[in-house]
Write a protein that holds these residues in place. Structure first.
Motif, short mmCIF file in Angstrom:
data_model
loop_
_atom_site.label_atom_id
_atom_site.label_comp_id
_atom_site.label_asym_id
_atom_site.label_seq_id
_atom_site.Cartn_x
_atom_site.Cartn_y
_atom_site.Cartn_z
N PRO A 268 0.83 -1.16 -0.12
CA PRO A 268 -0.10 0.00 -0.06
C PRO A 268 0.94 1.33 -0.15
O PRO A 268 1.97 1.42 0.78
CB PRO A 268 -0.80 -0.21 1.37
N GLY A 284 -7.22 0.50 -5.52
CA GLY A 284 -6.53 1.61 -5.08
C GLY A 284 -7.31 2.80 -5.63
O GLY A 284 -8.51 2.92 -5.86
N VAL A 328 -1.70 2.43 -4.63
CA VAL A 328 -2.34 1.29 -4.11
C VAL A 328 -2.70 1.46 -2.55
O VAL A 328 -2.05 1.78 -1.98
CB VAL A 328 -1.12 0.09 -4.07
N ARG A 329 -3.90 0.71 -2.50
CA ARG A 329 -4.46 0.60 -1.24
C ARG A 329 -4.44 -0.79 -0.66
O ARG A 329 -4.09 -0.91 0.41
CB ARG A 329 -6.05 0.82 -1.07
#
Lengths: 727, 52
Positions: A268, A284, A328-329
């Motif tokens: 992330p 994301g 990015v999550r």
């Protein structure tokens, strides 16, 4: 290779020589093995065609097709990617998918299969020779000759059984130590008793020896075991092949520049670049760029959705027009995609309890044989007070009742059926799937990506004025958006040539604009050209300040979709279409393909609820779907099928996977499954009939080794032949 | 019946030879692609050098 060593000066210490050479080796590009899945190949021409096409690619050193596995292994330099090779093959007219070679490495299962095959060969050798020697005894050899034949048989049979029957006695010992009885316990007892009494009889120069029966037993049972192993390892390797199909990679943006990494390695906070046409590898938020997203795999909607900074995206969506940078999550195992796949695994565990008819039969059979044999031995002993005779009878009963035909009854049929379906392009992932498919009476289809290919097709282009369409063509050819590509193809097919449009520029997420005869022209989304958004898939063309002109699209039917639906309806099955798409689009589509029952605008939960409701009403549901929104429904259905183009979560959830593009194997699979279930029932009948005929003979003490050999081989062979009728 | 003393070892030996041949084929991977091998022989393009 030798050339690189020549300039190394000779020195006294070999390590000094080796070190620079090793350094040099590390710099040398190393060959990599690339694997491609080729679901469509079937003949000698295909082998040559594929190998030639691959060999013509620069950097490819060797390409070898394996027709049995429908795969190609390519030795190539590091500059060659499997993706590029797949493209080359697609252009040459062969369907090809990239496979991850690491996942497909030779495994324990292959070794086990080879081991089993070797034991089978030894048992076959021993069986044939002992049988040949027994012919002399059966035809009336007496005295010394018979004893000699018996002794030679013993010398072959005993070591052969010790080697070949190892899987049985190892498993039987394991079961006995845990105080259980499995199918291998009576098998091992039968073989040990047969060999023991025969050896004793031979030592006393008796008449009857069952060496031939013992090895024959071993051979037929190993045959069943091997077929079973092959079916199960095919299912396992199918699952592996599917895992290998998905090779998620991402372009990571770092300060040092772009780098391609495996999606699972992302953390992330990383920022990745997703080019037009690429699948989004992570969950994301869009940080930069504008584009449109194809969310059909996730939601079933066929209309692309707009994406700009701040838009949340999830893994599995396809970026259409402009490059996007995504923060990015969640990546890899943490994405929504994988969480759903895990849920599916839980749902599947419930279905694994489905008990196969053969297993239930075997559970009751095992103790039954022992009781019968023991009762016969005790009865004869009490009647005659002859221990030797009593043991002979017990051995004969065990040999006769030994489940040779029973052990072949199911594996022979499933092998034949799954082989037949594999040749048609259907991979069976689950061993019990065929049996479940045979019971299906309701078929539920997803629309987008399953009955349709997901690529649109323009409608009524002939009705549009030619001059304007030439402008549209010029604009459409500048974009790789699926609607634009489809429009360009449709207009070219009409024989049009593009108009002279200048200053063409694509506005990612909106459309394409340019100048034609000093007027601004635009082709794109409704809102961008100033039109009302309709409930059908459409793009709009506006010339100057004129009214926007709508160009509507319809879904392209997947190959074989209409025929499959028609065949299923004709077979008396209830066919239902459930889609997440809008009511209008789904209704029009259902009317076109001939499905009467329709559920539109269904959320994933609605699909599961619907499938569960059908199941509660007693229907056996076959679910066919490809998207993330279908996965839960796929897992909830009695049996499920997904196309190879489906998301890996959907393929994991389903029992069978279509390897080719066509849907045609589905209706065929239903027929094959029904026939297979019938053959299995027949096989049980045949095996039971032989036992009912032969057991009284054995108990009455009338079963000579010749009768035992005949009963065993004829029942096993009839059962195998009956299974082969399926082809 | 003396001939049996010769014939039985001969037939056993032939059987064993078959078994060893099968073992060798299994080791050499001759059963890795049976369908492909069956079709390969029908190809019209000629391999002018052996595979190493």
């Amino acid at each position: 290779m030798t050339a690189t060593f020549e300039h190394v000066r000779p020195s006294a210490c070999p390590a000094c020589n080796a070190a620079p050479a090793a350094e040099h080796l590390a710099e040398l590009p190393r060959d990599a093995t690339l694997m491609l899945s080729l679901p469509g190949i079937h003949c000698a021409g295909c082998i040559s065609g594929v190998e030639k096409a691959l060999a013509a690619v620069p950097g490819v050193r060797e390409a070898r097709v394996n027709l049995t596995l429908r795969r190609a292994a390519v030795q190539a330099g590091p500059e060659v990617t499997a993706e590029a090779l797949a493209e080359v093959l697609e252009r040459a007219g062969y369907e090809a998918h990239e496979l991850d070679p690491g996942v497909l490495a030779t495994t324990e299962a292959d070794r086990q299969g080879r081991d089993l095959l070797m034991r089978l060969a030894v048992a076959f050798f021993a069986m044939m020779n002992v049988m040949l020697l027994s012919v002399a005894v059966w035809s009336g050899a007496e005295g010394v000759t018979r004893d000699m034949m018996h002794w030679i048989s013993a010398a072959i049979a005993i070591p052969a059984v010790i080697f070949a029957a190892r899987p049985f006695y190892v498993s039987a010992w394991g079961a006995l130590r845990a105080w259980r009885i499995n199918m291998d316990v009576p098998i091992t007892t039968a073989m040990l008793l047969a060999l023991g009494t025969s050896l004793y009889e031979t030592a006393l120069s008796g008449h009857h020896a069952y060496f031939d029966a013992a090895v024959m037993l071993c051979f037929f049972l190993l045959g069943g075991r091997y077929l079973d192993h092959r079916t199960r390892s095919a299912a396992r390797s199918a699952a592996r092949e599917l895992a290998a199909l998905e090779v998620p990679r991402a372009t990571l943006l770092t300060e040092a520049g772009e780098r391609v990494v495996v999606a699972a390695e992302l953390a992330p906070g990383d920022v990745v670049m997703v080019r037009p046409g690429g699948r989004i590898p992570v969950d994301g938020v869009v940080r930069g760029g504008q584009s449109e997203l194809d969310r059909s795999l996730m939601t079933g909607e066929s209309l692309p959705a707009f994406a700009g900074p701040g838009t949340e995206v999830s893994a599995g969506e396809v970026n259409l027009t402009g490059p996007l940078t995504v923060e990015v999550r969640a990546a890899g195992r943490d994405t929504a995609l994988h969480r759903i796949a895990d849920l599916v695994a839980v749902a599947e565990a419930g279905r694994a309890n489905y008990s196969v008819r053969a297993d239930t039969a075997a559970k009751m059979y095992g103790p039954g044989i022992h009781v019968l044999a023991a009762a016969a031995a005790v009865g004869w002993w009490m009647h005659t007070q002859d221990m030797r005779l009593a043991f002979n009878i017990a051995a004969a009963v065990l040999i006769i009742t030994c489940p040779c035909a029973l052990a072949l009854a199911v594996p022979a049929v499933t092998t034949a059926a799954s082989g037949r379906l594999f040749r048609r392009g259907l991979l069976i992932k689950n061993g019990t799937a065929l049996e479940r498919l045979a019971e299906v009476d309701t078929v539920v289809f997803d629309k987008t990506g399953t009955l349709t290919t997901g690529t649109p097709e323009p409608v009524a282009l002939e009705a549009q004025p030619e001059a304007e369409m030439r402008v549209a063509l010029a604009l459409a050819e500048a974009s790789s958006h699926p609607l634009a590509v489809a429009l360009a193809r449709g207009l070219r097919a009409r024989g049009l040539r593009p108009a002279r449009v200048e200053e063409i520029a694509e506005v990612p997420g909106f459309g394409i604009e340019g100048r034609w005869r000093d007027q601004p022209v635009r082709l794109g989304r409704a809102a961008w050209v100033g039109a009302e958004a309709p409930d059908v898939t459409a793009t709009f063309l506006r010339i100057g300040t004129g009214a926007p002109r709508a160009l509507t699209f319809t879904d392209t039917l997947r190959e074989g979709a209409a025929e499959t639906v028609a065949a299923l309806v004709a077979a008396g099955k209830r066919v239902i279409l459930i889609s997440g798409d809008s009511q209008g689009a789904v209704d029009r589509f259902a009317a076109r393909i001939g499905i009467a029952e329709v559920v539109a605008e269904a959320l994933p939960e609605d699909k599961v609820a619907r499938v569960a409701a059908l199941a509660a009403d007693g229907a056996k549901v076959l679910m066919v779907g490809d998207g993330l929104n279908d996965t839960a429904a796929l897992a909830a259905a009695h049996v499920s099928i997904s196309p190879a183009s489906a998301l890996d979560a959907a393929r994991t959830a389903s029992d069978m996977v279509l390897m080719g593009r066509s849907l045609a194997p589905i209706s065929e699979a239903c027929v094959t499954a029904t026939v297979a279930a019938k053959r299995i029932r027949e096989n049980f009948g045949i095996a039971a009939a032989y036992n009912i005929l032969a057991v009284p003979l054995a108990v009455a003490g009338l079963c000579s080794p010749l009768i035992a050999a005949l009963a065993m081989s004829t029942s096993s062979i009839t059962v195998s032949l009956n299974a082969l009728r399926l082809k | 019946m003396d001939i049996l003393g010769l014939l039985i070892p001969v037939s056993l030996g032939m059987g064993l030879a078959g078994l060893v041949a099968f073992w060798w084929m299994l080791r050499k991977g001759q059963f890795d692609d049976p369908d492909g091998d069956a079709h390969r022989i029908l190809r019209d393009d000629y391999d002018d050098k052996p595979k190493e």
